[in-house]
Design a protein around this motif. Sequence first.
Motif, PDB file in Angstrom:
ATOM      1  N   LEU A  11     102.024  21.635  18.739  1.00  0.00           N
ATOM      2  CA  LEU A  11     101.689  22.116  17.404  1.00  0.00           C
ATOM      3  C   LEU A  11     100.471  23.024  17.463  1.00  0.00           C
ATOM      4  O   LEU A  11     100.440  24.098  16.852  1.00  0.00           O
ATOM      5  CB  LEU A  11     101.430  20.917  16.474  1.00  0.00           C
ATOM      6  CG  LEU A  11     101.090  21.241  15.034  1.00  0.00           C
ATOM      7  CD1 LEU A  11     102.186  22.062  14.381  1.00  0.00           C
ATOM      8  CD2 LEU A  11     100.881  19.950  14.239  1.00  0.00           C
TER       9      LEU A  11
ATOM     10  N   VAL B 118     105.447  21.431   8.467  1.00  0.00           N
ATOM     11  CA  VAL B 118     105.821  21.271   9.869  1.00  0.00           C
ATOM     12  C   VAL B 118     107.201  20.629   9.932  1.00  0.00           C
ATOM     13  O   VAL B 118     107.379  19.479   9.520  1.00  0.00           O
ATOM     14  CB  VAL B 118     104.802  20.391  10.629  1.00  0.00           C
ATOM     15  CG1 VAL B 118     105.226  20.241  12.096  1.00  0.00           C
ATOM     16  CG2 VAL B 118     103.395  20.967  10.528  1.00  0.00           C
TER      17      VAL B 118
ATOM     18  N   LEU C 267     101.279  14.016  13.737  1.00  0.00           N
ATOM     19  CA  LEU C 267     100.904  15.421  13.903  1.00  0.00           C
ATOM     20  C   LEU C 267      99.757  15.846  12.989  1.00  0.00           C
ATOM     21  O   LEU C 267      99.499  17.027  12.826  1.00  0.00           O
ATOM     22  CB  LEU C 267     102.126  16.319  13.657  1.00  0.00           C
ATOM     23  CG  LEU C 267     103.259  16.191  14.679  1.00  0.00           C
ATOM     24  CD1 LEU C 267     104.489  16.982  14.233  1.00  0.00           C
ATOM     25  CD2 LEU C 267     102.802  16.670  16.056  1.00  0.00           C
TER      26      LEU C 267
END
Lengths: 130, 278
Positions: free
Chosen positions: B142, B159, B173
């Motif tokens: 990421l 995302v 994340l």
Amino acid sequence: MHEFSIATGIVDVVREEATDHGADRVESITVAVGEASHVNPEQLETCLTVATEDTIAADATLDIETVEPYGSCSCGWAGRPETSDRALAYAPDLRCPECEARIDLEEGDGCRVMELAVPSEDADETETTP
Amino acid sequence: MIHRTSTTARIDASITRIDAWLDRLVGPLRAHRIGIDQEHGDEGHDHGEGTADILERFARQADALHEELVHDRGLRVVGFVGATGAGKTRLIERLIERTDDRVGVIVGDVAGEDDAERFRALGADVASVATGKECHLDPGLLEDALTEIDLDAIDRLYVENVGNMVCPADFPLGAQARVVVVSATEGDDVIRKHPLLFQAGDLAVINKRDVADAVNADLDRMERDLAAIAPGMDAIRTDAEHEAGIDALASAIDERVEAHSHQDADHDHTPGHDHGHD
Ligand SMILES: [Zn+2]
């Protein structure tokens, strides 16, 4: 399948710990895998065998334990949650058996290196003799 | 606790003989056992000895990302997980159409640029991550993808994880809200089959509600499963194709993002078993 990235992380930890203890060889590694993680112990073992190749842990015995979930509640209850009977796959029941509030897991959702065995200094001295 | 032990000893015969000889000399306690120190002082139960959590390393990376994106830059970060075909892409498109925020999207895709093109057509800044053999986005992937997005020019970051209902649960994340998307067409036992993913999420979406009858899916049953498996988690029924339920989803997401911000003001970030933020 993300066991390989986890195995690589384990090797990093093992290397750091062994170096801290002045060891240049690791005899065994004990890893605890939470049942409420998605880490598959068999796959992890396979990946660890590969990830330790050409490292100080290349000859190490792997001991993989599984850990049941453990949680506690603000009402004071603490213990192993039952598994949720509505789930087809393994899942802990995240409700407190005493007060039905939502509980968080403190154990059993991770993957940890528990213990290493390295040759003791005495043994090293003896080993050089024969 | 169940023990499974196995050995990958690759010691040749001569070393084995020396070891046997040594064992007679110094006994079985030759090895020095190092218990790894535990990072959190949990007490009062029996598996408290020593530990470094490997998954926690990923969680700490995610916390660092969260710190940067949410606190330093003030972005609203929302993650989406769910199987391929559940409708994640269509839902995100609908959300982009409805917001005045400038949107960035990170797309984790095993195959190609298709989803990325659809988001670009709506004016979003998009970076796609070819995850290759990885079955999930991790914080490192990421972070790399974020360098392709002008973070000063967006207010909100979506995302979209790889279509996988197992692995992403273990890889937070750094989002303020993690949305788990399933659809009626996956069968009404889909939640029961993937309980751990729902337990690691903040909000559930049951998409394609319009075809539930046609595919014989009992949406009430899905919600009952969710309530039993992940108590307190809200479920929003949507039909992204015909734009139904999207406003409810948008406000549920924002509510969750707001709740997170207040929660953050009250306490510092402690990495670890806080599955509260994605
Ligand atoms: Zn309770």
